[in-house]
Design an enzyme around this catalytic site. Structure first.
Site, PDB file in Angstrom:
ATOM      1  CG  ASP A 100      43.738  60.741  72.592  1.00 35.12           C
ATOM      2  OD1 ASP A 100      43.037  60.026  73.144  1.00 35.12           O
ATOM      3  OD2 ASP A 100      44.077  62.143  71.889  1.00 35.12           O
ATOM      4  CG  HIS A 115      34.961  62.799  79.269  1.00 32.38           C
ATOM      5  ND1 HIS A 115      34.467  61.657  78.610  1.00 32.38           N
ATOM      6  CD2 HIS A 115      33.493  62.960  79.827  1.00 32.38           C
ATOM      7  CE1 HIS A 115      33.324  60.759  78.240  1.00 32.38           C
ATOM      8  NE2 HIS A 115      32.362  61.905  79.191  1.00 32.38           N
ATOM      9  CB  CYS A 123      45.994  72.401  92.913  1.00 33.22           C
ATOM     10  SG  CYS A 123      46.228  72.400  94.506  1.00 33.22           S
ATOM     11  CG  ASN A 209      32.066  52.535  66.364  1.00 31.74           C
ATOM     12  OD1 ASN A 209      32.470  53.685  67.123  1.00 31.74           O
ATOM     13  ND2 ASN A 209      31.247  52.176  67.397  1.00 31.74           N
TER      14      ASN A 209
HETATM   15  C1  BV8 Z   1      27.874  62.455  85.517  1.00 31.52           C
HETATM   16  C2  BV8 Z   1      37.961  60.068  81.685  1.00 31.52           C
HETATM   17  C3  BV8 Z   1      26.280  64.503  85.716  1.00 31.52           C
HETATM   18  C4  BV8 Z   1      38.554  59.217  82.449  1.00 31.52           C
HETATM   19  C5  BV8 Z   1      35.388  59.091  81.526  1.00 31.52           C
HETATM   20  C6  BV8 Z   1      25.543  55.708  88.967  1.00 31.52           C
HETATM   21  C7  BV8 Z   1      25.969  56.146  89.786  1.00 31.52           C
HETATM   22  C8  BV8 Z   1      27.365  57.181  88.939  1.00 31.52           C
HETATM   23  C9  BV8 Z   1      27.098  57.903  87.354  1.00 31.52           C
HETATM   24  C10 BV8 Z   1      26.101  57.247  86.562  1.00 31.52           C
HETATM   25  C11 BV8 Z   1      25.402  56.356  87.424  1.00 31.52           C
HETATM   26  N1  BV8 Z   1      24.904  56.102  86.122  1.00 31.52           N
HETATM   27  C12 BV8 Z   1      25.128  56.366  84.582  1.00 31.52           C
HETATM   28  C13 BV8 Z   1      25.448  57.408  85.441  1.00 31.52           C
HETATM   29  C14 BV8 Z   1      26.453  58.720  84.564  1.00 31.52           C
HETATM   30  C15 BV8 Z   1      27.782  57.887  84.315  1.00 31.52           C
HETATM   31  C16 BV8 Z   1      27.900  56.987  82.828  1.00 31.52           C
HETATM   32  O1  BV8 Z   1      26.844  57.318  82.143  1.00 31.52           O
HETATM   33  N2  BV8 Z   1      28.115  55.393  83.807  1.00 31.52           N
HETATM   34  C17 BV8 Z   1      28.548  54.669  82.343  1.00 31.52           C
HETATM   35  C18 BV8 Z   1      29.354  54.127  82.578  1.00 31.52           C
HETATM   36  C19 BV8 Z   1      26.545  53.976  82.705  1.00 31.52           C
HETATM   37  N3  BV8 Z   1      28.425  59.310  83.550  1.00 31.52           N
HETATM   38  C20 BV8 Z   1      29.149  59.949  85.027  1.00 31.52           C
HETATM   39  O2  BV8 Z   1      29.476  60.027  85.784  1.00 31.52           O
HETATM   40  C21 BV8 Z   1      29.093  61.478  83.863  1.00 31.52           C
HETATM   41  N4  BV8 Z   1      29.381  62.845  84.921  1.00 31.52           N
HETATM   42  O3  BV8 Z   1      26.769  62.355  84.569  1.00 31.52           O
HETATM   43  O4  BV8 Z   1      27.729  63.958  86.224  1.00 31.52           O
HETATM   44  C22 BV8 Z   1      25.583  64.937  84.871  1.00 31.52           C
HETATM   45  C23 BV8 Z   1      25.050  64.745  83.790  1.00 31.52           C
HETATM   46  C24 BV8 Z   1      24.726  65.677  82.801  1.00 31.52           C
HETATM   47  C25 BV8 Z   1      24.821  67.043  82.502  1.00 31.52           C
HETATM   48  C26 BV8 Z   1      26.022  67.785  84.097  1.00 31.52           C
HETATM   49  C27 BV8 Z   1      26.272  66.815  85.128  1.00 31.52           C
HETATM   50  C28 BV8 Z   1      30.896  61.749  83.720  1.00 31.52           C
HETATM   51  C29 BV8 Z   1      31.473  60.589  82.862  1.00 31.52           C
HETATM   52  C30 BV8 Z   1      32.884  60.710  82.176  1.00 31.52           C
HETATM   53  C31 BV8 Z   1      33.274  59.571  83.094  1.00 31.52           C
HETATM   54  N5  BV8 Z   1      35.181  59.697  82.793  1.00 31.52           N
HETATM   55  N6  BV8 Z   1      36.780  59.179  81.148  1.00 31.52           N
HETATM   56  C32 BV8 Z   1      39.333  58.592  81.597  1.00 31.52           C
HETATM   57  O5  BV8 Z   1      39.048  58.630  80.555  1.00 31.52           O
HETATM   58  O6  BV8 Z   1      40.113  58.095  82.716  1.00 31.52           O
HETATM   59  S1  BV8 Z   1      34.117  58.402  80.440  1.00 31.52           S
HETATM   60  C33 BV8 Z   1      35.282  56.710  79.952  1.00 31.52           C
HETATM   61  O7  BV8 Z   1      33.808  56.117  79.187  1.00 31.52           O
HETATM   62  C34 BV8 Z   1      36.055  57.473  79.283  1.00 31.52           C
HETATM   63  O8  BV8 Z   1      36.928  58.553  78.991  1.00 31.52           O
HETATM   64  C35 BV8 Z   1      35.404  57.835  77.738  1.00 31.52           C
HETATM   65  O9  BV8 Z   1      35.217  59.004  77.677  1.00 31.52           O
HETATM   66  C36 BV8 Z   1      34.144  57.323  78.021  1.00 31.52           C
HETATM   67  C37 BV8 Z   1      33.447  56.024  76.814  1.00 31.52           C
HETATM   68  O10 BV8 Z   1      34.109  55.628  76.285  1.00 31.52           O
HETATM   69  P1  BV8 Z   1      34.219  55.566  74.836  1.00 31.52           P
HETATM   70  O11 BV8 Z   1      34.970  56.481  73.674  1.00 31.52           O
HETATM   71  O12 BV8 Z   1      33.240  55.160  73.772  1.00 31.52           O
HETATM   72  O13 BV8 Z   1      35.144  54.430  75.197  1.00 31.52           O
HETATM   73  P2  BV8 Z   1      34.771  52.887  74.215  1.00 31.52           P
HETATM   74  O14 BV8 Z   1      36.285  51.719  74.687  1.00 31.52           O
HETATM   75  O15 BV8 Z   1      33.523  52.416  74.821  1.00 31.52           O
HETATM   76  O16 BV8 Z   1      34.290  52.430  73.187  1.00 31.52           O
HETATM   77  C38 BV8 Z   1      35.041  52.820  72.083  1.00 31.52           C
HETATM   78  C39 BV8 Z   1      34.411  52.484  70.837  1.00 31.52           C
HETATM   79  O17 BV8 Z   1      35.157  52.366  69.247  1.00 31.52           O
HETATM   80  C40 BV8 Z   1      34.223  51.047  70.195  1.00 31.52           C
HETATM   81  O18 BV8 Z   1      31.744  50.902  69.595  1.00 31.52           O
HETATM   82  C41 BV8 Z   1      34.603  50.578  69.555  1.00 31.52           C
HETATM   83  O19 BV8 Z   1      34.098  49.836  68.946  1.00 31.52           O
HETATM   84  C42 BV8 Z   1      35.047  51.549  68.519  1.00 31.52           C
HETATM   85  N7  BV8 Z   1      35.827  50.961  67.920  1.00 31.52           N
HETATM   86  C43 BV8 Z   1      37.393  50.155  68.274  1.00 31.52           C
HETATM   87  N8  BV8 Z   1      38.149  50.730  67.402  1.00 31.52           N
HETATM   88  C44 BV8 Z   1      37.984  51.363  66.253  1.00 31.52           C
HETATM   89  C45 BV8 Z   1      36.494  51.846  66.763  1.00 31.52           C
HETATM   90  N9  BV8 Z   1      36.248  53.065  65.794  1.00 31.52           N
HETATM   91  C46 BV8 Z   1      36.232  52.921  64.905  1.00 31.52           C
HETATM   92  N10 BV8 Z   1      37.632  52.594  64.660  1.00 31.52           N
HETATM   93  C47 BV8 Z   1      38.502  51.836  64.866  1.00 31.52           C
HETATM   94  N11 BV8 Z   1      39.837  51.423  64.892  1.00 31.52           N
END
Ligand code: BV8
Length: 236
Positions: A100, A115, A123, A209
């Site tokens: 956002d 991200h 494109c 958090n």
């Molecule tokens: C990469 C954009 C190599 C899209 C996102 C197996 C296969 C392939 C990949 C992997 C694999 N295993 C692991 C991986 C790596 C993978 C990964 O980590 N997977 C996870 C699921 C295990 N990562 C990748 O693929 C990344 N790329 O690794 O490339 C590389 C590595 C290193 C260096 C170079 C190359 C790419 C990851 C990016 C994916 N795209 N977003 C979109 O938005 O649609 S990620 C997605 O999750 C979100 O965008 C967000 O950015 C991200 C993290 O989520 P959070 O922001 O933490 O949100 P969440 O809901 O989880 O948590 C919210 C928190 O807020 C909670 O704790 C909650 O308690 C708290 N909260 C709630 N309300 C409040 C609050 N806190 C305060 N106040 C409140 N009011």
């Protein structure tokens, strides 16, 4: 600043979806989160875009409209981070996982969207990268190369390389304070930043958090509560 520091140590701040929750945007892994309604593999991977581009466009068109809703405004946490950047005597780098534009609208300048950004598109057929706030679909010709079917959100999908990683790694290795806000610590490489800041930068580490994240034990300090309350009180 709750952690009194005599120095003007460089600060790195990492934010996640939790900082935008009180602005009206969904998080990902909360019970009402985005991944409770959509399957990552169907909407947030390069393969998903190849297999079903219309579903992926629908997913991002829906979220783009959400961010553009006039009711969605930066909250006190976004504004406090912009103030921190303006008032801290040292560097403040804000790295957000969020796509956002609330940090931008709050006034943060030294900002990396690792991200990507929902209000930009690119494109697959040429090097177009441009602002975009309309719904996207496969029939729209690229404004630059005029080809159809290549326009995609400027968003990093799972399995794709996050943006500006070298700049982020350099900042982590040189920071004195690392603050993580509103992220569950599930997604790498962002979830590993606290360890890098501590081990390479010798930084003090803080988690702000709603509840302890997956990486909570990696942080020396923590404050739990709603971001719009705990962030302003911590950084002011
Ligand atoms: C990469 C954009 C190599 C899209 C996102 C197996 C296969 C392939 C990949 C992997 C694999 N295993 C692991 C991986 C790596 C993978 C990964 O980590 N997977 C996870 C699921 C295990 N990562 C990748 O693929 C990344 N790329 O690794 O490339 C590389 C590595 C290193 C260096 C170079 C190359 C790419 C990851 C990016 C994916 N795209 N977003 C979109 O938005 O649609 S990620 C997605 O999750 C979100 O965008 C967000 O950015 C991200 C993290 O989520 P959070 O922001 O933490 O949100 P969440 O809901 O989880 O948590 C919210 C928190 O807020 C909670 O704790 C909650 O308690 C708290 N909260 C709630 N309300 C409040 C609050 N806190 C305060 N106040 C409140 N009011």
């Amino acid at each position: 600043m709750d952690i009194l520091r005599a120095d003007a140590a460089p600060i790195v701040v990492l934010t996640g979806a939790g900082i935008s929750k009180e602005s009206g945007l969904h998080t990902f892994r909360d019970p009402d989160g985005i991944w409770a309604r959509y399957d990552i593999s169907e909407v947030a991977t390069p393969e998903a875009f190849i297999n079903n581009p219309d579903l992926v466009h629908h997913f991002y068109n829906d979220r783009r409209a959400g961010v553009l809703d006039p009711a969605v405004q930066p909250n006190a946490a976004h504004l406090a981070l912009a103030r921190l950047e303006a008032e801290w005597p040292g560097d403040v780098l804000l790295v957000t996982q969020n796509i956002d534009d609330l940090h931008n609208r709050a006034g943060s300048k030294n900002l990396i969207h690792m991200h990507g950004e929902l209000l930009k598109i690119r494109c697959n057929h040429c090097d177009l990268l441009t602002n975009w706030s309309e719904p996207l679909d496969q029939g729209i010709p690229c404004p630059s190369c005029a080809k159809q079917g290549g326009l995609r959100p400027h968003v990093v999908w799972f399995g794709e390389m996050p943006l500006e990683m070298e700049r982020i790694y350099t900042a982590l290795a040189n920071c004195g304070l690392f603050i993580s806000i509103g992220t569950s610590g599930n997604v790498y490489p962002a979830a590993g930043f606290v360890q890098m800041a501590r081990e390479e930068g010798g930084a003090e580490t803080v988690e702000l958090n709603l509840e302890p994240s997956n990486g909570a034990t990696s942080f020396e300090y923590s404050r739990y509560g709603a971001a719009s309350e705990i962030v302003p009180s911590f950084v002011s």
